[in-house]
Structures are given as C-alpha cells and as structure tokens.
Motif scaffolding. Structure first.
Motif, mmCIF file in Angstrom:
data_model
loop_
_atom_site.group_PDB
_atom_site.id
_atom_site.type_symbol
_atom_site.label_atom_id
_atom_site.label_comp_id
_atom_site.label_asym_id
_atom_site.label_seq_id
_atom_site.Cartn_x
_atom_site.Cartn_y
_atom_site.Cartn_z
ATOM 1 N N ASP A 212 0.854 -1.192 0.000
ATOM 2 C CA ASP A 212 0.000 0.000 0.000
ATOM 3 C C ASP A 212 0.891 1.244 0.000
ATOM 4 O O ASP A 212 2.121 1.138 -0.058
ATOM 5 N N LEU A 213 0.267 2.397 0.085
ATOM 6 C CA LEU A 213 1.021 3.646 0.009
ATOM 7 C C LEU A 213 1.968 3.862 1.191
ATOM 8 O O LEU A 213 2.909 4.643 1.102
ATOM 9 N N THR A 214 1.730 3.157 2.297
ATOM 10 C CA THR A 214 2.619 3.278 3.452
ATOM 11 C C THR A 214 3.811 2.331 3.359
ATOM 12 O O THR A 214 4.703 2.383 4.195
ATOM 13 N N GLY A 215 3.792 1.435 2.366
ATOM 14 C CA GLY A 215 4.862 0.452 2.217
ATOM 15 C C GLY A 215 4.557 -0.882 2.856
ATOM 16 O O GLY A 215 5.346 -1.822 2.749
ATOM 17 N N SER A 216 3.413 -0.994 3.524
ATOM 18 C CA SER A 216 3.028 -2.265 4.136
ATOM 19 C C SER A 216 2.609 -3.269 3.065
ATOM 20 O O SER A 216 1.967 -2.900 2.087
ATOM 21 N N ILE A 217 2.964 -4.513 3.272
ATOM 22 C CA ILE A 217 2.600 -5.569 2.324
ATOM 23 C C ILE A 217 1.139 -5.943 2.542
ATOM 24 O O ILE A 217 0.749 -6.321 3.645
ATOM 25 N N THR A 218 0.329 -5.822 1.487
ATOM 26 C CA THR A 218 -1.086 -6.178 1.581
ATOM 27 C C THR A 218 -1.386 -7.530 0.936
ATOM 28 O O THR A 218 -2.371 -8.167 1.281
ATOM 29 N N ALA A 219 -0.535 -7.966 -0.016
ATOM 30 C CA ALA A 219 -0.713 -9.283 -0.641
ATOM 31 C C ALA A 219 0.645 -9.956 -0.786
ATOM 32 O O ALA A 219 1.586 -9.370 -1.320
ATOM 33 N N TRP A 220 0.719 -11.166 -0.287
ATOM 34 C CA TRP A 220 1.927 -11.994 -0.343
ATOM 35 C C TRP A 220 1.621 -13.085 -1.359
ATOM 36 O O TRP A 220 0.780 -13.952 -1.125
ATOM 37 N N ILE A 221 2.287 -13.057 -2.510
ATOM 38 C CA ILE A 221 1.964 -13.945 -3.626
ATOM 39 C C ILE A 221 3.176 -14.825 -3.917
ATOM 40 O O ILE A 221 4.186 -14.366 -4.444
ATOM 41 N N GLU A 222 3.062 -16.083 -3.543
ATOM 42 C CA GLU A 222 4.131 -17.051 -3.765
ATOM 43 C C GLU A 222 3.929 -17.745 -5.108
ATOM 44 O O GLU A 222 2.807 -17.841 -5.614
ATOM 45 N N ARG B 36 7.293 -20.318 5.065
ATOM 46 C CA ARG B 36 7.139 -19.092 4.256
ATOM 47 C C ARG B 36 5.684 -18.658 4.214
ATOM 48 O O ARG B 36 5.380 -17.473 4.286
ATOM 49 N N LEU B 37 4.778 -19.617 4.077
ATOM 50 C CA LEU B 37 3.352 -19.277 4.061
ATOM 51 C C LEU B 37 2.925 -18.703 5.412
ATOM 52 O O LEU B 37 2.155 -17.740 5.463
ATOM 53 N N HIS B 38 3.396 -19.299 6.479
ATOM 54 C CA HIS B 38 3.088 -18.805 7.822
ATOM 55 C C HIS B 38 3.595 -17.367 7.971
ATOM 56 O O HIS B 38 2.854 -16.480 8.408
ATOM 57 N N TYR B 39 4.832 -17.137 7.584
ATOM 58 C CA TYR B 39 5.442 -15.809 7.663
ATOM 59 C C TYR B 39 4.663 -14.801 6.818
ATOM 60 O O TYR B 39 4.317 -13.718 7.281
ATOM 61 N N GLY B 40 4.373 -15.169 5.568
ATOM 62 C CA GLY B 40 3.654 -14.269 4.673
ATOM 63 C C GLY B 40 2.248 -13.967 5.133
ATOM 64 O O GLY B 40 1.772 -12.831 5.041
ATOM 65 N N SER B 41 1.573 -14.972 5.660
ATOM 66 C CA SER B 41 0.205 -14.796 6.118
ATOM 67 C C SER B 41 0.139 -13.889 7.350
ATOM 68 O O SER B 41 -0.848 -13.183 7.547
ATOM 69 N N ARG B 42 1.184 -13.889 8.148
ATOM 70 C CA ARG B 42 1.232 -12.994 9.308
ATOM 71 C C ARG B 42 1.492 -11.552 8.878
ATOM 72 O O ARG B 42 1.033 -10.619 9.524
ATOM 73 N N LEU B 43 2.246 -11.374 7.780
ATOM 74 C CA LEU B 43 2.604 -10.030 7.315
ATOM 75 C C LEU B 43 1.517 -9.360 6.480
ATOM 76 O O LEU B 43 1.360 -8.149 6.533
ATOM 77 N N ALA B 44 0.822 -10.136 5.660
ATOM 78 C CA ALA B 44 -0.078 -9.564 4.659
ATOM 79 C C ALA B 44 -1.536 -9.894 4.960
ATOM 80 O O ALA B 44 -1.845 -10.893 5.611
ATOM 81 N N ASP B 45 -2.417 -9.056 4.433
ATOM 82 C CA ASP B 45 -3.854 -9.309 4.565
ATOM 83 C C ASP B 45 -4.278 -10.523 3.751
ATOM 84 O O ASP B 45 -5.232 -11.204 4.101
ATOM 85 N N ARG B 46 -3.577 -10.770 2.647
ATOM 86 C CA ARG B 46 -3.958 -11.825 1.717
ATOM 87 C C ARG B 46 -2.719 -12.597 1.296
ATOM 88 O O ARG B 46 -1.702 -11.992 0.939
ATOM 89 N N THR B 47 -2.800 -13.919 1.334
ATOM 90 C CA THR B 47 -1.696 -14.781 0.918
ATOM 91 C C THR B 47 -2.221 -15.798 -0.082
ATOM 92 O O THR B 47 -3.225 -16.467 0.177
ATOM 93 N N ALA C 14 -4.419 -20.379 7.780
ATOM 94 C CA ALA C 14 -4.364 -21.349 6.669
ATOM 95 C C ALA C 14 -5.687 -21.436 5.927
ATOM 96 O O ALA C 14 -5.711 -21.639 4.707
ATOM 97 N N GLU C 15 -6.780 -21.237 6.634
ATOM 98 C CA GLU C 15 -8.105 -21.329 6.001
ATOM 99 C C GLU C 15 -8.338 -20.218 4.977
ATOM 100 O O GLU C 15 -9.214 -20.339 4.116
ATOM 101 N N ASP C 16 -7.556 -19.143 5.041
ATOM 102 C CA ASP C 16 -7.714 -18.026 4.109
ATOM 103 C C ASP C 16 -6.767 -18.098 2.910
ATOM 104 O O ASP C 16 -6.921 -17.340 1.958
#
Length: 179
Positions: free
Chosen positions: A73-83, A91-102, A125-127
């Motif tokens: 987003d405009l603040t630099g926060s990760i909103t989508a983690w796309i592997e 990696r999925l656990h890490y990404g899912s904690r950082l981003a709204d969407r994985t 994981a359900e998301d």
C-alpha cells in the motif's frame, strides 16, 4: 538484480473481466540463472492475475523475506503476499502474518505442492488459496518465451486466455483451499 540474471521484457495487455481490471504495461523481469522458464512465466502470469496498484516482483532468490510477487500500500506495508511454485509451510506462515492476503500460484501438481503443509503451523491457513492451471499449459507457455515478449492476458469466468508472441493458449484457473 542478481548477478548473472537475464532481463526478459514483456509488453502486457491485461483484461481481467472478473475483477474489472484493464491495463497496458511493460515488465522487466530479472531471470536468475537457476530459475526455470516455467517458474518465470508463472511469476509473470501471477503478476497479471493479481495486478493492482502497488504490485511488484519480490527481491528474488536472494531476498528470503519477500515472496515472488507482492503488493504494497502507500505506506509500504505488504497487503498481498503472492508465492509461486512450491513454498514451504514456514514461508506461508510468515507471509500470512505479514499480509492481509496470501496466495500461491503453482506450475506443479497442487496436491503434491500442498501435501507437505499438512499438519504444519500456518497462520490463517483457512484463508490461503492455491491456484493452478490445466496440465501442460505452463510448459506450453514457457516454450514460447523470448527475450522480448508481447503478452495478452484475458481472464473471464476463471478462464485465462493467453496470447504470447502470437500463439494463443487457454486454461482454467483452478482454486484450491488448504483447509
């Protein structure tokens, strides 16, 4: 860009009727020597299917704290983690904690990609969704790659129509859930 990387360019026309996203843009993709053509074209397709303001490729193989594709987003926060490919559960656990969407886009058999994740701790994981393509689609697209490419991506009703350097291919985009 990693040392020894090859720059591959794409002039992209995107028409995602499912999301109402229509864009023309150019991509310069740094292809690491250890990266397969199948992985790279999956990365480019994932970039198109997830196209949004703030989308970019991750730092690559040398950046273990970033996915293949990400949206900020405009603040630099990760909103989508796309592997892309077959990331491990950590990696999925890490990404899912950082981003709204994985999400994961894979050019491999999704059942084999998801099997090692069973019983592992993965945040939300359900998301998390895994997307795959019809057998042979990614390999056929990879065979068409050149240093300079024209790419048309049209998505309608979860069907992807791809024209790469004048050759038309199509596939369903299959969605799989972890839980």
């Amino acid at each position: 860009m990693a040392i020894g990387s090859t720059i591959i360019t794409f002039d992209v026309q995107l028409a995602d009727t499912d999301r109402g996203v229509y864009e023309d843009y150019s991509l310069r993709v740094a292809r690491h020597p250890s990266e397969t053509d199948a992985y790279m074209i999956t990365r480019v397709i994932a970039h198109g299917l997830e196209h949004a303001e703030g989308i970019d490729f991750g730092g690559g193989i040398s950046q273990t704290d970033e996915p293949a594709v990400l949206v900020r987003d405009l603040t630099g926060s990760i909103t989508a983690w796309i592997e892309v490919g077959a990331p491990d559960a950590e990696r999925l656990h890490y990404g899912s904690r950082l981003a709204d969407r994985t999400v994961v886009y894979t050019h491999r058999d999704p059942a084999k990609v998801m099997a090692p994740w069973a019983g592992k701790r993965i945040h939300r994981a359900e998301d998390i969704r895994v997307f795959s393509f019809d057998t042979g689609f990614i390999d056929a697209a990879a065979d068409l790659l050149e240093r300079r490419n024209t790419l048309t991506l049209t998505i309608t009703e979860r069907v992807l129509y791809l024209d790469l350097n004048g050759t038309a291919l199509s596939t369903s985009v299959h969605e799989h859930m972890l839980v």
